[in-house]
Scaffold this motif. Structure first.
Motif, PDB file in Angstrom:
ATOM      1  N   HIS A   1      -1.202   7.482  -7.192  1.00 17.57           N
ATOM      2  CA  HIS A   1      -1.078   7.567  -5.650  1.00 17.57           C
ATOM      3  C   HIS A   1       0.626   7.056  -5.587  1.00 17.57           C
ATOM      4  O   HIS A   1       1.042   5.928  -5.765  1.00 17.57           O
ATOM      5  N   ARG A   2       1.453   8.117  -5.164  1.00 14.33           N
ATOM      6  CA  ARG A   2       2.916   7.926  -5.297  1.00 14.33           C
ATOM      7  C   ARG A   2       3.322   7.781  -3.758  1.00 14.33           C
ATOM      8  O   ARG A   2       3.287   8.880  -2.919  1.00 14.33           O
ATOM      9  N   PHE A   3       4.040   6.678  -3.576  1.00 17.05           N
ATOM     10  CA  PHE A   3       4.433   6.553  -2.226  1.00 17.05           C
ATOM     11  C   PHE A   3       5.932   6.770  -2.431  1.00 17.05           C
ATOM     12  O   PHE A   3       6.797   6.107  -3.098  1.00 17.05           O
ATOM     13  N   CYS A   4       6.311   7.874  -1.837  1.00 19.79           N
ATOM     14  CA  CYS A   4       7.755   8.507  -2.013  1.00 19.79           C
ATOM     15  C   CYS A   4       8.630   8.078  -0.793  1.00 19.79           C
ATOM     16  O   CYS A   4       8.282   8.418   0.216  1.00 19.79           O
ATOM     17  N   TYR A   5       9.953   7.619  -1.217  1.00 17.98           N
ATOM     18  CA  TYR A   5      10.934   7.223   0.036  1.00 17.98           C
ATOM     19  C   TYR A   5      11.851   7.813  -0.189  1.00 17.98           C
ATOM     20  O   TYR A   5      12.380   8.454  -1.054  1.00 17.98           O
ATOM     21  N   ILE A   6      12.517   8.099   0.917  1.00 18.36           N
ATOM     22  CA  ILE A   6      13.918   8.752   1.043  1.00 18.36           C
ATOM     23  C   ILE A   6      15.079   7.520   1.204  1.00 18.36           C
ATOM     24  O   ILE A   6      14.635   6.600   2.059  1.00 18.36           O
ATOM     25  N   ALA A   7      15.864   7.414   0.268  1.00 17.98           N
ATOM     26  CA  ALA A   7      16.905   6.232   0.015  1.00 17.98           C
ATOM     27  C   ALA A   7      18.098   6.683   0.161  1.00 17.98           C
ATOM     28  O   ALA A   7      18.572   7.846  -0.243  1.00 17.98           O
ATOM     29  N   ARG A   8      19.077   5.917   0.779  1.00 23.47           N
ATOM     30  CA  ARG A   8      20.554   6.152   0.485  1.00 23.47           C
ATOM     31  C   ARG A   8      21.131   5.472  -0.640  1.00 23.47           C
ATOM     32  O   ARG A   8      20.880   4.175  -0.875  1.00 23.47           O
TER      33      ARG A   8
END
Length: 148
Positions: free
Chosen positions: A82-89
Protein backbone atom coordinates in the motif's frame (compact mmCIF):
# COMPACT_ATOMS: atom_id res chain seq x y z
CA UNK A 1 -1.43 -17.13 8.94
CA UNK A 2 -2.77 -13.59 8.75
CA UNK A 3 -2.31 -11.55 5.56
CA UNK A 4 -0.55 -8.24 6.21
CA UNK A 5 0.05 -5.56 3.57
CA UNK A 6 3.22 -3.48 3.64
CA UNK A 7 2.74 0.27 4.19
CA UNK A 8 5.15 2.26 2.02
CA UNK A 9 5.68 5.87 0.97
CA UNK A 10 6.99 7.36 -2.26
CA UNK A 11 7.60 10.85 -3.60
CA UNK A 12 7.07 12.43 -6.99
CA UNK A 13 9.58 15.27 -7.27
CA UNK A 14 9.55 17.27 -10.51
CA UNK A 15 11.92 20.09 -11.33
CA UNK A 16 12.33 21.75 -14.73
CA UNK A 17 10.48 18.93 -16.49
CA UNK A 18 12.57 16.16 -14.92
CA UNK A 19 11.62 13.69 -12.22
CA UNK A 20 13.89 12.59 -9.38
CA UNK A 21 14.29 8.82 -9.49
CA UNK A 22 16.55 6.34 -7.78
CA UNK A 23 18.79 3.82 -9.46
CA UNK A 24 19.03 0.84 -7.16
CA UNK A 25 19.71 -2.87 -7.04
CA UNK A 26 16.71 -5.14 -6.42
CA UNK A 27 16.90 -8.92 -6.68
CA UNK A 28 20.24 -8.61 -8.45
CA UNK A 29 18.88 -6.25 -11.09
CA UNK A 30 19.56 -2.55 -11.64
CA UNK A 31 16.16 -0.80 -11.50
CA UNK A 32 14.61 2.67 -11.44
CA UNK A 33 12.05 3.75 -8.86
CA UNK A 34 10.71 6.81 -7.13
CA UNK A 35 12.35 7.49 -3.79
CA UNK A 36 10.30 5.05 -1.70
CA UNK A 37 10.37 2.78 1.29
CA UNK A 38 8.62 1.35 4.29
CA UNK A 39 6.94 3.29 7.04
CA UNK A 40 8.68 2.78 10.38
CA UNK A 41 6.87 2.23 13.67
CA UNK A 42 5.74 5.52 15.23
CA UNK A 43 6.58 7.53 12.09
CA UNK A 44 4.08 9.70 10.23
CA UNK A 45 3.62 9.13 6.51
CA UNK A 46 4.97 12.60 5.72
CA UNK A 47 8.05 12.11 7.89
CA UNK A 48 8.64 8.73 6.24
CA UNK A 49 8.44 10.36 2.80
CA UNK A 50 11.04 12.97 3.79
CA UNK A 51 13.33 10.36 5.38
CA UNK A 52 13.15 7.84 2.54
CA UNK A 53 13.85 10.50 -0.08
CA UNK A 54 16.90 11.73 1.84
CA UNK A 55 18.19 8.18 2.45
CA UNK A 56 17.79 7.17 -1.20
CA UNK A 57 18.70 10.37 -3.07
CA UNK A 58 20.51 12.74 -0.70
CA UNK A 59 17.82 15.36 -1.35
CA UNK A 60 15.83 17.22 1.31
CA UNK A 61 12.22 17.56 0.14
CA UNK A 62 8.98 19.01 1.44
CA UNK A 63 5.75 17.14 0.70
CA UNK A 64 3.10 19.53 -0.62
CA UNK A 65 0.21 17.24 -1.57
CA UNK A 66 -0.90 13.64 -1.51
CA UNK A 67 -1.00 12.11 -4.98
CA UNK A 68 -2.84 8.97 -3.92
CA UNK A 69 -2.88 5.59 -2.27
CA UNK A 70 -1.84 2.79 -4.61
CA UNK A 71 -2.13 -0.94 -4.05
CA UNK A 72 0.40 -3.13 -5.81
CA UNK A 73 0.81 -6.90 -5.66
CA UNK A 74 4.41 -7.87 -6.42
CA UNK A 75 4.46 -11.25 -8.16
CA UNK A 76 8.21 -11.55 -7.50
CA UNK A 77 7.73 -11.91 -3.73
CA UNK A 78 3.96 -12.30 -3.20
CA UNK A 79 3.75 -9.10 -1.12
CA UNK A 80 0.96 -6.54 -1.40
CA UNK A 81 2.17 -2.97 -0.98
CA UNK A 82 0.00 0.00 0.00
CA UNK A 83 1.92 2.98 -1.37
CA UNK A 84 1.13 6.45 -0.04
CA UNK A 85 2.54 8.63 -2.80
CA UNK A 86 3.30 12.29 -2.15
CA UNK A 87 4.12 15.21 -4.40
CA UNK A 88 7.15 16.95 -2.94
CA UNK A 89 9.27 19.99 -3.71
CA UNK A 90 13.05 19.60 -3.85
CA UNK A 91 14.72 21.88 -1.30
CA UNK A 92 18.42 21.07 -1.53
CA UNK A 93 20.86 18.26 -2.17
CA UNK A 94 22.86 17.36 0.93
CA UNK A 95 26.58 17.20 0.20
CA UNK A 96 28.10 13.89 1.25
CA UNK A 97 24.78 12.31 2.22
CA UNK A 98 25.14 8.59 2.92
CA UNK A 99 22.68 6.62 0.79
CA UNK A 100 21.03 3.34 1.80
CA UNK A 101 22.65 0.03 0.88
CA UNK A 102 21.72 -1.07 -2.61
CA UNK A 103 21.22 2.50 -3.83
CA UNK A 104 23.34 3.42 -6.84
CA UNK A 105 22.25 7.05 -6.79
CA UNK A 106 19.72 9.67 -7.78
CA UNK A 107 18.92 10.45 -11.41
CA UNK A 108 16.74 13.16 -12.95
CA UNK A 109 14.83 12.04 -16.06
CA UNK A 110 12.08 13.43 -18.27
CA UNK A 111 8.87 11.43 -18.72
CA UNK A 112 10.08 10.47 -22.21
CA UNK A 113 13.44 9.25 -20.88
CA UNK A 114 11.61 7.20 -18.27
CA UNK A 115 9.48 5.63 -20.98
CA UNK A 116 12.62 4.76 -22.96
CA UNK A 117 13.86 2.90 -19.88
CA UNK A 118 10.57 1.10 -19.13
CA UNK A 119 12.23 -2.36 -18.89
CA UNK A 120 14.32 -1.02 -15.98
CA UNK A 121 11.35 0.19 -13.89
CA UNK A 122 10.96 -1.53 -10.53
CA UNK A 123 7.19 -1.65 -11.01
CA UNK A 124 4.39 -0.21 -13.08
CA UNK A 125 3.75 2.26 -10.24
CA UNK A 126 6.67 4.42 -11.41
CA UNK A 127 4.89 5.59 -14.56
CA UNK A 128 1.39 5.31 -13.13
CA UNK A 129 2.20 7.79 -10.35
CA UNK A 130 4.01 10.18 -12.70
CA UNK A 131 1.11 10.09 -15.15
CA UNK A 132 -1.39 10.82 -12.36
CA UNK A 133 0.81 13.75 -11.31
CA UNK A 134 0.91 15.06 -14.89
CA UNK A 135 -2.91 14.77 -15.09
CA UNK A 136 -3.12 17.11 -12.09
CA UNK A 137 -4.27 14.65 -9.43
CA UNK A 138 -3.78 16.23 -5.99
CA UNK A 139 -5.21 15.79 -2.50
CA UNK A 140 -4.46 17.98 0.53
CA UNK A 141 -1.91 16.66 3.01
CA UNK A 142 -4.55 16.55 5.73
CA UNK A 143 -6.52 14.00 3.70
CA UNK A 144 -4.69 11.43 5.84
CA UNK A 145 -5.48 11.94 9.50
CA UNK A 146 -2.75 10.72 11.84
CA UNK A 147 -2.73 10.77 15.61
CA UNK A 148 0.34 11.31 17.76
Amino acid sequence: MRWTPHATVACIIEQDGRFLLVEEMASGQRVLNQPAGHLEQGESFIDAARRETLEETGWLVEPEALLGLYTYYAPSNGVTYHRFCYIARALEQVDGAKLDDGIIGPIWLTREEIEDRRPELRSELVTRCIDDYLRGVRYPLDFIQETA
